[in-house]
Design an enzyme around this catalytic site. Structure first.
Site, PDB file in Angstrom:
ATOM      1  N   VAL A  73       0.867  -1.178   0.000  1.00 26.15           N
ATOM      2  CA  VAL A  73       0.000   0.000   0.000  1.00 26.15           C
ATOM      3  C   VAL A  73       0.903   1.227   0.000  1.00 26.15           C
ATOM      4  O   VAL A  73       1.691   1.437   0.928  1.00 26.15           O
ATOM      5  CB  VAL A  73      -0.931   0.025   1.216  1.00 26.15           C
ATOM      6  N   GLY A 305     -10.648   1.359  -1.207  1.00 30.52           N
ATOM      7  CA  GLY A 305      -9.226   1.511  -1.504  1.00 30.52           C
ATOM      8  C   GLY A 305      -8.402   0.614  -0.598  1.00 30.52           C
ATOM      9  O   GLY A 305      -8.861  -0.438  -0.152  1.00 30.52           O
ATOM     10  N   GLU A 306      -7.163   1.032  -0.332  1.00 28.37           N
ATOM     11  CA  GLU A 306      -6.235   0.310   0.547  1.00 28.37           C
ATOM     12  C   GLU A 306      -5.733  -1.008  -0.053  1.00 28.37           C
ATOM     13  O   GLU A 306      -4.925  -1.691   0.578  1.00 28.37           O
ATOM     14  CB  GLU A 306      -6.869  -0.011   1.915  1.00 28.37           C
ATOM     15  N   GLY A 307      -6.225  -1.416  -1.205  1.00 25.53           N
ATOM     16  CA  GLY A 307      -5.934  -2.752  -1.710  1.00 25.53           C
ATOM     17  C   GLY A 307      -6.960  -3.778  -1.275  1.00 25.53           C
ATOM     18  O   GLY A 307      -6.767  -4.994  -1.475  1.00 25.53           O
TER      19      GLY A 307
END
Length: 338
Positions: A73, A305-307
């Site tokens: 990230v 988000g964040e992966g």
């Protein structure tokens, strides 16, 4: 990772595709033959079969494995926040990085469940990029430096790489990159991000229109410097490093996918080893996936988000390989019909 150390200009990124590894068609054919021999009707596992064959083509074997999955990230801050495009202050970026590092975020839980090693890379959070409505986000030199930082973070022993991001204001950057790469009006690319109200949404649309107009004519990797951010550049560097090491990549949602639009614009082949983990609720993402020719692994109405979506998709890849490697063939099982 030395791939980018000799690259002296962003324009040179477009030349890399000719020298980077490509999918191994023999391994793909062997994996396809194995799928046809397993105890199931042909094609019955649908996309799981395609994913197993995809992984085989990049690992160069008909029996691909995932013994190590790496998740990265990247975090950055953006000068375009001066235009009032986000309801949260940029201090939140550093606060969320601390949350990642202490294990308190969604991505920590999802990586633990999926079996991925998570690292966070904070990119000069005390130094936001330039306001893209007024100037370039970064110099070419800074852009290349951030790309190298992304490349250096990739583990050579990983069999798959998950990419994610964190950065207050970066949904505006994603919309600008998408609009610059694929055209159309800014309003079609802009969503509410972390929760913009109507007035905030209007400011985002206006900022994207002005930014794209200011940097009109900029193409390829140079779009990263003009309109991107440090985390977008690092994502691109990680994508290229993974390609050099034949590591398949799972991109996350709208922001992470949009980060790679400059690579696609430079040469679409640069994303051949990339999957997209999910289609985000952000309205621009489905449109972006169509433009890139990518089919997401999942559609779960997420927009974190964040992966996070990419980490969830890793579980699907593991399931695909469990079936591909663990199922018996018709001959092994003594089942008629193979």
């Amino acid at each position: 990772m030395t791939l980018l150390t000799d690259i002296a200009s962003l324009d040179a990124i477009a030349t890399l595709a000719d020298s980077l590894p490509v999918a191994d068609e023999r391994a793909a054919a062997a994996a396809t033959a194995r799928q046809a021999s397993l105890t199931k009707p042909p094609g019955a596992l649908g996309r799981l079969e395609d994913l197993a064959i995809f992984l085989a083509s990049w690992q160069g074997t008909d029996r691909p494995v995932i013994t190590r999955a790496q998740a990265l990230v990247f975090a950055g801050n953006h000068g375009v926040c001066d235009q009032g495009v986000n309801p949260f202050p940029q201090e939140v970026t550093a606060q969320m990085v601390a949350n990642f590092e202490t294990g308190g975020a969604a991505i920590n839980q999802l990586c633990r469940v999926a079996g991925a090693d998570l690292s966070t890379v904070a990119l000069d959070l005390d130094r936001p990029t330039g306001d893209i409505t007024l100037t370039a986000a970064m110099s070419d030199e800074d852009t290349l430096r951030q790309m190298r930082r992304g490349a250096e973070a990739v583990a050579a022993d990983a069999q798959v790489l998950i990419l994610g991001e964190m950065g207050i204001g970066n949904s505006t950057v994603a919309a600008a990159l998408s609009c610059a790469a694929f055209g159309g009006d800014a309003a079609g690319w802009v969503g509410r991000g972390t929760g913009s109200d109507e007035a905030g949404l209007a400011r985002k649309v206006d900022a994207v229109r002005r930014a794209v107009a200011r940097h009109a004519g900029v193409r390829g990797a140079a779009m990263l410097a003009a309109l991107g951010g440090r985390e977008q550049a690092a994502i691109c560097g990680a994508v290229l490093a993974a390609r050099a090491m034949r590591i398949p990549v799972i991109l996350d949602g709208f922001i992470c996918t949009a980060a790679t639009a400059p690579l696609f614009d430079a040469d679409p082949r640069l994303l051949d080893h990339c999957l997209v983990g999910h289609v985000s609720r952000e309205p621009g993402h489905a449109r972006l996936l169509d433009a890139l020719g990518k089919t997401p692994v999942l559609a779960l109405d997420m927009a974190l988000g964040e992966g996070s979506g990419a980490a969830l998709a890793l579980g699907i890849l593991r399931a695909a390989l469990a079936c591909h490697n663990g199922m018996s063939t018709f001959a092994e099982a003594g089942v008629a019909g193979g």
